[in-house]
Design a protein around this motif. Structure first.
Motif, short mmCIF file in Angstrom:
data_model
loop_
_atom_site.label_atom_id
_atom_site.label_comp_id
_atom_site.label_asym_id
_atom_site.label_seq_id
_atom_site.Cartn_x
_atom_site.Cartn_y
_atom_site.Cartn_z
N ASN C 346 -29.32 43.62 -38.72
CA ASN C 346 -29.45 43.90 -37.30
C ASN C 346 -28.32 43.20 -36.57
N GLY C 347 -27.84 43.81 -35.51
CA GLY C 347 -26.79 43.14 -34.77
C GLY C 347 -25.84 44.14 -34.17
N ASP C 348 -24.88 43.61 -33.44
CA ASP C 348 -23.98 44.48 -32.70
C ASP C 348 -22.67 44.62 -33.46
N PHE C 349 -22.64 45.59 -34.35
CA PHE C 349 -21.41 45.80 -35.11
C PHE C 349 -20.76 47.09 -34.65
N LYS C 350 -19.46 47.15 -34.88
CA LYS C 350 -18.75 48.37 -34.50
C LYS C 350 -18.82 49.36 -35.66
N LEU C 351 -19.42 50.52 -35.41
CA LEU C 351 -19.54 51.52 -36.46
C LEU C 351 -18.23 52.30 -36.58
N PRO C 352 -17.87 52.71 -37.76
CA PRO C 352 -16.67 53.54 -37.89
C PRO C 352 -16.86 54.87 -37.15
N SER C 353 -15.76 55.38 -36.62
CA SER C 353 -15.86 56.53 -35.71
C SER C 353 -16.38 57.79 -36.39
N MET C 354 -16.14 57.93 -37.68
CA MET C 354 -16.58 59.18 -38.31
C MET C 354 -18.10 59.22 -38.49
#
Lengths: 293, 282, 428
Positions: C346-354
């Motif tokens: 859980n947490g605020d991670f940046k997901l890859p755009s695809m």
């Protein structure tokens, strides 16, 4: 008396030379084979715990249609392959041993297929079968080559066979070349003086003197063809529609990668007995030919 | 007592046919070479594009491949393993082949040993693998030495078969002469027979080298986890579960092809020349 | 002769010396606690080298070694045979994990405080991977991947094509794309494993996630659960290139990258291979619309990398310290920067755009594991699916489903026995 003692010392030397070799062989071939055969009576996955299952694996073998199909495929492949490889490599051996130019270069080039790794062979031949040959078929309007041979469950084995033979010829050619070297030049000369033609010389002189090497090559290529694995891995992975699953491929894939170590050990044991039988018959047959000389 | 050279000229027709046949090898090789020089972004499924030469012939892929595989160290390991295997194979297997080949016709026991060893060739490696992993680890051989020992065993059947087959064409008269002069069997072997089997040594060396140089499985399972990677092991770097860098891989394969090709050409010179020249007249 | 003898003896000496050298290498005189981690994704080696360095720089009493070998599963299995266990293994959440767990190789780590930070959906997936429900936590999910349909974003925008929400919309979209002269789908079915990508993506939406366990318990059959999946995967053949069995994974990636098809039903793991051919390509993805009601659709996502502690590990405290470090947000980010993955924490991670098109499903936890993570690999379900797809007879689906049921029993005999024994026990 004296000669008797000399003979026994000779025998002792022979034994002294041979026994260490046999021990080494036993330790790293027979012993693990026995251990492997032992697991064929278990449901061992290759790690963790296991139970004895008696002969269950052996009974399963005979009812498993996938195993049957792999035997059918492998034998079909091996019979055609062995004949092709030996005919081609005998011709190559003769040709590369005759009075030609660029002998070393040519021998070097024809050796290359055998040293190309699986990744290269897989990629290049997949490309040839999938794109180049169909493109040729379309350009010249030849219908039966417009689809990739590797994608057709009836003919995919031929695609694998072409590559298998292409790679195997190099090795058997080397053996034929070295065999041809044992035939003294003067035998040919004598035959020429007698006025024998090329074909007759080949049949009456070359072929019989080459018999030990034909015998070796037959056994080696039968074995290599029966144990076909690399070409399957790099070209079809057993497909399409499981039509090119070879015995070795099944044993490796399901025994090592999958959790069927016990079952595939049983398969390996049966397969081993089968090839040994075939090879003994082969050696007997060619052995008789040799003795007729 | 020199024999007269044959007065037959070069067979140009055969030479031509053989050169033509080379295309079956040179075409795949051409594709390998151009892929080794291309960038991944130059890869295409289009036939014309795939057969076109790369946009520029730079050796970047080769340099990169050498870096990724730690080329020199992997090459050294491969050379070490293959080299020692070849030398020991020629020394040990030729003795075994000689002893068996000379005796198997007269004595049942030797014939049995012959079939025993030769039959080892038909054991599928997959069944041996796990027991061998355990065995080598238990006796402290989970290292290159263990791999060499295993190779010696794996190639023994084929090599013994080759040597004893070759022996059939070497007349017994040679040894008998030496023995009458009072030489021991051991000495006769090394001074008379061993040198005469030179073409077969070369053949065995080539075939053993072929088998060991590209082998992935044995070093992978026997030395797994150790730092001593061989070239084929290091080349696995180019293939991951969901992607393969063919360009780097092909460059790397081409590099590793060179040593064995050179070795083959050198050995070829040994095969040519023939054994029986002069021998029979003795 | 003397020459040969010399040669022989010198080689023996070389051999002996080098074996001595090799055994001598291991003696490193430190009093640090050694922790060894073996992870199975060699493509992530760069990230793990960084992580290893970072850990060792911040810890004086523990020394961490991370191995990222090629063919890691083979290496792990051979090391297990040798009883040479690492402390931590990083493997995928698939049948291998189930088997290792069944062989009682992993430690219960439920007392590790980081367990509660993991998304519940992934912890549930882990539970379902247990053949027999076991108390305790044996695997800590690290990152996941997702599978559905990758699409060429630029192509979609140029033509004004909309992301389909339902199966009907999807087939209509395929028709529209084809009418415009573009190939809607591309498959690499020559590599049999790629048959599993659309299969899994369809199956998660059309059958319960615990189908295999239910079958093992004798409560249902595959003929019942997989019929729709089997029919729909066959429908896809109408929209792909002719003769997809001629082309492999690599061909399909290249074809998609070169714009020869608008969509490619495969997992997010294929993106690096596609981008290697066309680095500037704009790829996005959407969840496979398997159902005619959008609400029933489920994202196909499974654990790509998880950490398990070996039972034999002697330094539990040190191992936990390593786990703590691995699951720090910054450490996870190091991994995400290199690999396109979905973090399981859980947490605020940046997901890859695809993965934009799948975002809402991920956030809501609307996902289910790859069905094939429950298939024994020796059953070769991928090859069975390929065989089925190539079978043009009218009763192909029935034959395939019957075969699925039959072979399942054959390949899982011992397991089914075990499960049913367990159920009997539980009832008592």
């Amino acid at each position: 008396m004296k000669s008797g003692r000399r003979l026994s010392s000779k025998s002792r030397t022979y034994l002294g030379m041979l026994i260490p070799v046999v021990i080494l062989f036993f330790a790293f071939n027979t012993l693990p084979l026995i251990i492997g055969a032992f697991y064929s009576f278990t449901n061992y996955r290759g790690y963790g715990s296991w139970d004895f299952v008696g002969l269950r694996n052996y009974f399963d073998l005979f009812t498993d249609s996938r195993v049957w199909n792999s035997y059918l495929f492998t034998f079909k492949y091996a019979i055609v392959g062995t004949i092709l490889v030996n005919v081609i490599s005998l011709l190559m051996g003769l040709a590369l041993n005759s009075k030609i130019r660029f002998k070393s270069t040519l021998r070097g080039i024809y050796f290359v297929p055998n040293i190309l790794g699986g990744l290269i062979v897989g990629y290049i031949f997949s490309f040839i079968f999938t794109y180049i040959i169909p493109a040729v078929g379309e350009t010249f309007n030849i219908e039966w080559i417009q689809n990739s041979i590797l994608a057709d469950e009836r003919f995919a084995w031929i695609g694998v066979l072409i590559v298998g033979v292409w790679q195997a010829v190099a090795m058997n050619t080397i053996i034929y070349i070295s065999g041809l070297q044992t035939i003294p030049e003067d035998v040919y000369e004598a035959s020429r003086i007698d006025g024998a033609g090329k074909f007759l010389t080949f049949r009456k002189i070359t072929l019989p003197l080459l018999m030990p090497f034909i015998s070796i090559n037959l056994v080696l290529s039968t074995k290599n063809m029966l144990m076909v694995f690399d070409q399957i891995m790099s070209l079809t992975k057993g497909g399409p529609a499981q039509s090119t699953e070879s015995i070795s491929y099944l044993i490796y894939r399901n025994g090592m990668d999958g959790g069927q170590f016990g079952f595939q050990s049983a398969n390996a044991v049966i397969f081993f007995i089968l090839i040994v039988t075939i090879s003994v018959i082969q050696m007997r047959m060619t052995g008789k030919k040799e003795e007729q000389l | 007592m020199r024999r007269l050279k044959r007065k037959q000229g070069t067979n140009w027709f055969l030479t031509f046919v053989l050169i033509l046949g080379c295309l079956t090898v040179l075409f795949p090789l051409y594709m390998t070479v151009i892929i080794a020089f291309k960038n991944p972004s130059e890869m295409t499924n289009d036939v014309a594009g795939a057969l076109a030469p790369p946009s520029n012939w730079s050796f970047d892929n080769f340099a990169e491949a050498m870096k990724v595989t730690n080329f020199w160290s992997a090459l050294a390991n491969s050379l070490f393993i293959s080299g020692i295997t070849i030398v020991l194979s020629v020394l040990i297997h030729s003795i075994a082949g000689y002893v068996i080949g000379r005796n198997m016709r007269r004595k049942k026991g030797y014939k049995l040993v012959y079939f025993y060893i030769v039959s080892g060739m038909f054991v599928p490696f997959a069944i041996l693998m796990m027991p061998l992993v355990k065995e080598t680890a238990q006796i402290g051989l989970a290292n290159p030495i263990g791999v060499i020992l295993l190779y010696l065993v794996f190639y023994m059947p084929m090599n013994v078969m080759l040597y004893s087959g070759y022996l059939k064409n070497i007349p017994l008269a040679m040894e008998e002469a030496a023995e009458i002069d009072g030489a021991s069997t051991w000495k006769t072997y090394w001074t008379v027979i061993f040198p005469m089997m030179k073409p077969m040594h070369a053949t065995v060396a080539v075939l053993t080298a072929l088998g060991t140089w590209n082998d992935v499985m044995t070093p992978l399972v026997i030395m797994s986890g150790s730092e001593n990677t061989t070239l084929p092991l290091a080349q696995l770097n180019f293939q991951t579960q969901f992607g393969t860098n063919y360009n780097l891989a092909f460059a790397s394969y081409l590099l590793s092809l060179i040593p064995i090709l050179i070795f083959y050409v050198v050995c070829q010179k040994q095969i040519i020349g023939g054994v029986a020249n002069g021998a029979v007249k003795g | 002769m003397r020459k040969t003898k010399k040669l022989l003896s010198s080689f023996l000496i070389v051999a002996m010396l080098s074996s001595l050298m090799l055994s001598g290498c291991n003696s490193e005189g430190t009093d640090k606690i050694e922790v060894e981690l073996v992870q199975y994704k060699p493509e992530a080696v760069a990230a793990f080298e960084k992580i290893e360095e970072g850990f060792n720089n911040t810890h004086d009493n523990i020394h961490l070694t991370i191995q990222s070998p090629n063919e890691a599963m083979t290496i792990l299995k051979t090391r297990f045979i040798r009883e040479d266990y690492p402390d931590i293994v990083g493997i995928g959440g698939d049948i291998n994990y189930s088997n290792f767990l069944d062989a009682d190789m992993f430690m219960d780590i439920s007392d590790f405080e980081g367990v509660s930070d993991i998304k519940q959906a992934y912890m549930d997936i882990e539970d379902e991977l247990e053949f027999i429900p076991t108390d305790g936590v044996f695997a800590l999910p690290y990152v996941a991947n997702a599978s559905g349909i990758l699409y060429n974003k630029d192509m979609f925008e140029e033509n004004g094509w909309k992301i389909p929400q339902t199966w009907t919309e999807f087939t209509e979209l395929c028709e529209t794309i084809r009418a415009s002269g573009v190939q809607p789908l591309y498959f690499g079915y020559k590599d049999t494993w790629t048959c599993l990508a659309p299969w899994n993506a369809l199956a998660v939406g059309l059958s319960p996630s615990d189908t295999c366990a239910q079958v093992n318990a004798g409560k249902t059959t595959f003929s019942k659960e997989y019929r729709e999946t089997a029919e729909k995967i066959k429908t896809l053949l109408d929209y792909c290139e002719p003769n997809p069995y001629a082309y492999g994974y690599n061909d399909a990636c290249t074809a998609f990258a070169r714009g020869q098809a608008a969509m490619y039903p495969i997992g997010s793991y294929a993106v690096p291979q596609i981008k290697s051919v066309n680095p500037d390509m704009n790829i996005d993805s959407f969840v496979f619309p398997a159902n005619d009601d959008e609400k029933d659709n489920v994202l196909n996502s499974g654990v790509d990398l998880q950490f398990c502690v070996m039972k034999n590990s002697k330094n539990k405290e040190a191992v936990y310290e390593v786990l703590r470090y691995l699951y720090e947000d910054e450490t996870i980010q190091i991994y995400l920067d290199v690999q396109n993955s979905i973090p399981c924490k859980n947490g605020d991670f940046k997901l890859p755009s695809m993965l934009d098109g799948m975002k809402s499903y991920i956030e809501e936890g609307r996902m289910a594991d790859y069905q094939d993570h429950h298939y024994p690999s020796e059953m070769s379900v991928d090859a069975m699916i390929q065989t089925y797809l190539m079978d043009n007879s009218s009763d192909a689906t029935d034959k395939f489903l019957k075969r699925f049921d039959d072979e399942w029993v054959r390949y899982n005999r011992d397991l089914i026995q075990k499960v049913q024994d367990y159920e009997k026990e539980a009832k008592k």
